[in-house]
Structures are given as structure tokens and as C-alpha cells.
Design an enzyme around this catalytic site. Structure first.
Site, PDB file in Angstrom:
ATOM      1  N   ASP A   1      -1.162  -7.219   3.039  1.00 49.83           N
ATOM      2  CA  ASP A   1      -1.480  -6.337   4.147  1.00 49.83           C
ATOM      3  C   ASP A   1      -2.445  -5.240   3.688  1.00 49.83           C
ATOM      4  OD1 ASP A   1      -0.921  -5.201   6.870  1.00 49.83           O
ATOM      5  OD2 ASP A   1      -0.132  -3.546   5.659  1.00 49.83           O
TER       6      ASP A   1
ATOM      7  N   ASP B   1      -8.729   4.820  -0.102  1.00 46.74           N
ATOM      8  CA  ASP B   1      -7.416   4.424  -0.626  1.00 46.74           C
ATOM      9  C   ASP B   1      -6.283   4.832   0.309  1.00 46.74           C
ATOM     10  OD1 ASP B   1      -5.656   3.442  -2.793  1.00 46.74           O
ATOM     11  OD2 ASP B   1      -5.050   5.535  -2.913  1.00 46.74           O
TER      12      ASP B   1
ATOM     13  N   ASN C   1       0.797  -1.219   0.000  1.00 46.78           N
ATOM     14  CA  ASN C   1       0.000   0.000   0.000  1.00 46.78           C
ATOM     15  C   ASN C   1       0.831   1.271   0.000  1.00 46.78           C
ATOM     16  OD1 ASN C   1      -2.688   1.483   0.639  1.00 46.78           O
ATOM     17  ND2 ASN C   1      -1.292   2.181   2.236  1.00 46.78           N
TER      18      ASN C   1
ATOM     19  N   GLU D   1      -5.934  -9.170   3.570  1.00 48.06           N
ATOM     20  CA  GLU D   1      -6.386  -8.657   4.864  1.00 48.06           C
ATOM     21  C   GLU D   1      -7.347  -7.498   4.604  1.00 48.06           C
ATOM     22  OE1 GLU D   1      -4.882  -6.358   8.892  1.00 48.06           O
ATOM     23  OE2 GLU D   1      -4.142  -5.871   6.899  1.00 48.06           O
TER      24      GLU D   1
END
Length: 476
Positions: free
Chosen positions: A223, A186, A113, A253
Site C-alpha cells: 500500500d 515520505d 507506511n 501501489e
């Protein structure tokens, strides 16, 4: 692979504070896993979920989620250290090889991310035409161009949460940028990666192929996947999976406590190989811990009990985020009572892939009891599955009928949130007539015989510590 089980091999406080003193061997996790590979396999585990193995912004102190350089697995002097918190790249590869030799598969915890720990800052224009000084330059001087020549700057990010010039925190979206098409908001933290930028998207997918084909991993745990661009998750799985003959395993996740929302997330990503952690089921375990769960409906809770998604649920009781010492920043409540009832539930069920948490297994002293349940799963948890008609608000029974491929298999699992310290008795139809059963956990010493209609009076102790039993057929 029959009745697979995942072992999460780390926890947040590993090799820190009292844990560093009590478990000094955890200071070198890769070496420890290599040493324990045969034992872990013998217990019955199939997958090992490893922590993020790449260099983090906090160097050797980084748990792994402060991603600085994906390509540095403890090989280059960056962030003040060569090794990561868990060891060196050489030790990691040795551990993966040793685990493979013992028939175990290994999952990489991929933090895709964001990036943290930038090497320098730059002045950029924001969406509102103002300017901000942001930490978005990543030179990777310690690694150079090894494995990848891509250096990062603001162009591969959507935004950040800090303006150095004004010393302000917030969400700063860059000019000519939009937040990615993630399932939920986001932006999460740090320098948020822009997966509409094909250069960084290609680099990360190439990294995934390298992790599988060069380092030897067998899959990934993503993640914070609900904050990562949906198309990126889909394409990463598609392209990395096509790069190997392995049957790769992928887990997202997506931390939501609604089974319907989890199902919608899976449909949105549109990748059939993607599994997700069953957070809604864990919420039921929290209620059971509190003594507030209506056990009659436990067989309907979570994604694992939703038609069309049963085989995509990864069931668990605790992980490195839900169970931490002190105040948990995520606001979750650790399951400190009736934890074994929860483990009994996920390990005996037909559907879902259960996960055992390293901290429970070792630090909390549950190894012996968990080993017993794991053995019961591997030996007896086969055949058709159904709930008992005798279930009530406080006691739940679940039956596996056994099958011909596993002679002597079948079980009756009973769990209760009663604490009267009495013996609870329930009439259960096991599907096996005139069969003697004994409690594999050892909590109840007597044997039970089913009648000609396969009915028997099964028992469980009404205590928080021993309020679970797994009744299995006595060998002829």
C-alpha cells in the site's frame, strides 16, 4: 502460469450500508473465499488479492489501512475485538489452505507506511526544538510478546500529524529525525515509520517472512509504496523472497499517472521482482469513458506498453480507492460507461497482468460478462500481438495470432467509444488465412471469413454497453 489474472477480493464499502443487506455473506470474507475457492479457480483466476488481514485502529470496522498491529490477524482481543472486519486468524488460515488446494495463489495487502490507534501518548521534542504531545506508544497488551516482543514509541517513527497538547494538525518531524528516502513525499498519515531504525525494519521484515512461511501467503501488494522508504521496499522483497522456495509475487501501489514516472520508480527501487499498478493506463480508460480518447494511440498508453516494463505492469479498471460510493476523497472519476471495453482491453492483451475488481464482478453485476472475457483470455489469447492498421479515433482493434501450443487459439479484439447504435466494420489482417471467426461475446451473431491474405471485415456494435467483441476461430 499462462495468462494469469488477479481477483481483488474486497471493496471499501464491503459489509456496510446497503452492501451488508444485499451481500450478508461478505460479513465473513475469509469463510466466503474458502467456500468459493473451487468456483474462483474454475473461472480462471490465478491470484487473489486479499485486504489487509491485520488488526486496524478501528477494530472490526477497519477496512485494514489503519494499521495498529501487523502481528494480530484476528487472534487477540485488541481495539475492542478479536476478529478483524473479515474474520479470525483461524478462518484466514483455513481460507488460504482451501485456496491453495484449488491451485490459487494469495497476495497480502501490506500497509507498511504508518501506524494508527496508539495506546498512549508521550511528550517529544520536535525538529524546531519545540515540544509536542503525540500518540506514538503502542503496547499491544492484548497480544503481549507473542510473535514479536517489540513495543513501539517515538523512536521508531519519524513524525506524526497531530499535537494533542495544542490540538494542532500538521507534519511534526521529531528531533534528530529526517523523513525517509521515499520516492515521493515520505509523510502520508498517522505515525510515520522510520525505516532508518533497524529495530522496526527488522521486525517488519520478520513479519513478512512469517506471513509467507507460517500463514501461507504467496506475495504482497504494498500500500502507498511511493511513500515508503525505497530501501525498505527493496530489502523487504529481497529478504522475504530468500526465506522461501516459493516464487513470490510483489506489487507496489505507486499512484502516479505517468508511465515514465512509474518506470523511474521501478528503477529507483531497483528490485526486479517488483510490479506496479498501471495508473496511467487507467487514466486512458477514464478518457475513453468520456468519449474523449484518441483510440489510435491506445496501444501506446500506460506502463504496459513501455519497452522493458511491459511484464511489470499490473493492469486494472477499478479498485477500492478509485471506485467508491459518493464523493471520492482521491478525486478520481469512477468508470461508469464503457467499463467492459476497458476490461476487454486488459484481458486480451499479451502484456501485463490484469486485475478484476470484486465490486464490478459481484455488486455491479458484471460477473457473467467478465467470465466470458476471462474464458476468452484463457482459451484464445496467445501468439504474437499487434494493432490493426485500420484503427481510428473511435475504434480500436488488436490481434493475437495464436500459437501451436494452443490449437485453435488467436483472436481479434475490437472496442469502440462510438454510440451511433450501428455496426462498425473494419478490415483487419489476422495473420490466419481462410479462417472462420465468431464473436465469443455473442454481440455479433454472424461469422466472418478471412481471405487468402488473412484479411477479413470484422464488426463491433457502436453502443456503450456492447461496444466490444472478441472474434475467435471457429473449431474445425
Amino acid at each position: 502460469m499462462e495468462n494469469p489474472i488477479i481477483l481483488q477480493t474486497f471493496y471499501w464499502e464491503m459489509n456496510s450500508g446497503k452492501y451488508a443487506e444485499e451481500y450478508p455473506e461478505e460479513a465473513n470474507l475469509w469463510n466466503l473465499l474458502a467456500e468459493q475457492a473451487a468456483e474462483i479457480a474454475e473461472v480462471g483466476f490465478n491470484f487473489l488479492w486479499l485486504p489487509p488481514a491485520n488488526k486496524g485502529a478501528a477494530g472490526a470496522e477497519d477496512v485494514g489501512y489503519g494499521t495498529y498491529d501487523l502481528w494480530d490477524l484476528g487472534e487477540f482481543k485488541q481495539k475492542g475485538t478479536k476478529r478483524t472486519k473479515y474474520g479470525t486468524k483461524k478462518e484466514l488460515k483455513k481460507a488460504v489452505e482451501k485456496l491453495h488446494q484449488n491451485g490459487l495463489k494469495v497476495l497480502y495487502d501490506a500497509v507498511l507506511n504508518h501506524r494508527l490507534g496508539a495506546d498512549d501518548k508521550e511528550l517529544v521534542k520536535l525538529k524546531d526544538d519545540s515540544k509536542a504531545e503525540v500518540w506514538t506508544i503502542f503496547n499491544f497488551k492484548g497480544r503481549g510478546d507473542e510473535y514479536s516482543s517489540l513495543k513501539l514509541d517515538w523512536r521508531v517513527f519519524d513524525g506524526v500529524d497531530w499535537d494533542e497538547r495544542t490540538q494542532r494538525a500538521g507534519e511534526f518531524l521529531f528531533k534528530c529525525k529526517e523523513w525517509d528516502d521515499s520516492y515521493e513525499e515520505d509523510y502520508l498519515m498517522g505515525a510515520d515509520i522510520d525505516y532508518e531504525n533497524q529495530e522496526i525494519k527488522k521486525d517488519v521484515i520478520n513479519w513478512g517472512k512469517w506471513i509467507v512461511n507460517e500463514i501461507g501467503f504467496d506475495g504482497f501488494r504494498f500500500d502507498a509504496s511511493k511513500h515508503v522508504d525505497n530501501g525498505m521496499i527493496h530489502d523487504f522483497i529481497e529478504e522475504v523472497n530468500q526465506s522461501t522456495d516459493k516464487d513470490l509475487f510483489f506489487i507496489g501501489e505507486a499512484w502516479v499517472n505517468s508511465a515514465e514516472t512509474l518506470a523511474d520508480y521501478l528503477n529507483t527501487v531497483g528490485q526486479e521482482k517488483l510490479h506496479v499498478f498501471d495508473f496511467p493506463l487507467r487514466e486512458s480508460f477514464v478518457k475513453m469513458m468520456q468519449g474523449k480518447l484518441d483510440m489510435r494511440w491506445l496501444g501506446e498508453k500506460g506502463l504496459v506498453n513501455q519497452d522493458n516494463f511491459r511484464d511489470r505492469a499490473i493492469t486494472f479498471v477499478e479498485n477500492h480507492d478509485t471506485e467508491r460510493d459518493g464523493t471520492n476523497e482521491y478525486g478520481t472519476e469512477a468508470i461508469v460507461h464503457r467499463k467492459m471495453q476497458a476490461y476487454c482491453y486488459i484481458l486480451m492483451r499479451r502484456d501485463g497482468v490484469p486485475t478484476v475488481f470484486w465490486k464490478d464482478y459481484h455488486s455491479h453485476g458484471l460477473k457473467e460478462r467478465l467470465d466470458t472475457l476471462i474464458a476468452a483470455r484463457k482459451k484464445f489469447a496467445y501468439g504474437d500481438a499487434y494493432e490493426s492498421e485500420s484503427n481510428d479515433k473511435n475504434t480500436y482493434s488488436y490481434i493475437r495470432t495464436g500459437d501451436d501450443e494452443h490449437p485453435g487459439s488467436g483472436l481479434v479484439m475490437m472496442i469502440t467509444q462510438h454510440e451511433s447504435e450501428k455496426i462498425i466494420e473494419k478490415s483487419v489482417n489476422t495473420g490466419r488465412a481462410e479462417t472462420r471467426y465468431y464473436d465469443y461475446t455473442g454481440h455479433i451473431e454472424e461469422e466472418i471469413m478471412t481471405d487468402a491474405e488473412a484479411n477479413g471485415i470484422f464488426k463491433v456494435k457502436a453502443t456503450a454497453e456492447e461496444g466490444y467483441s472478441v472474434w475467435v476461430p471457429v473449431k474445425d
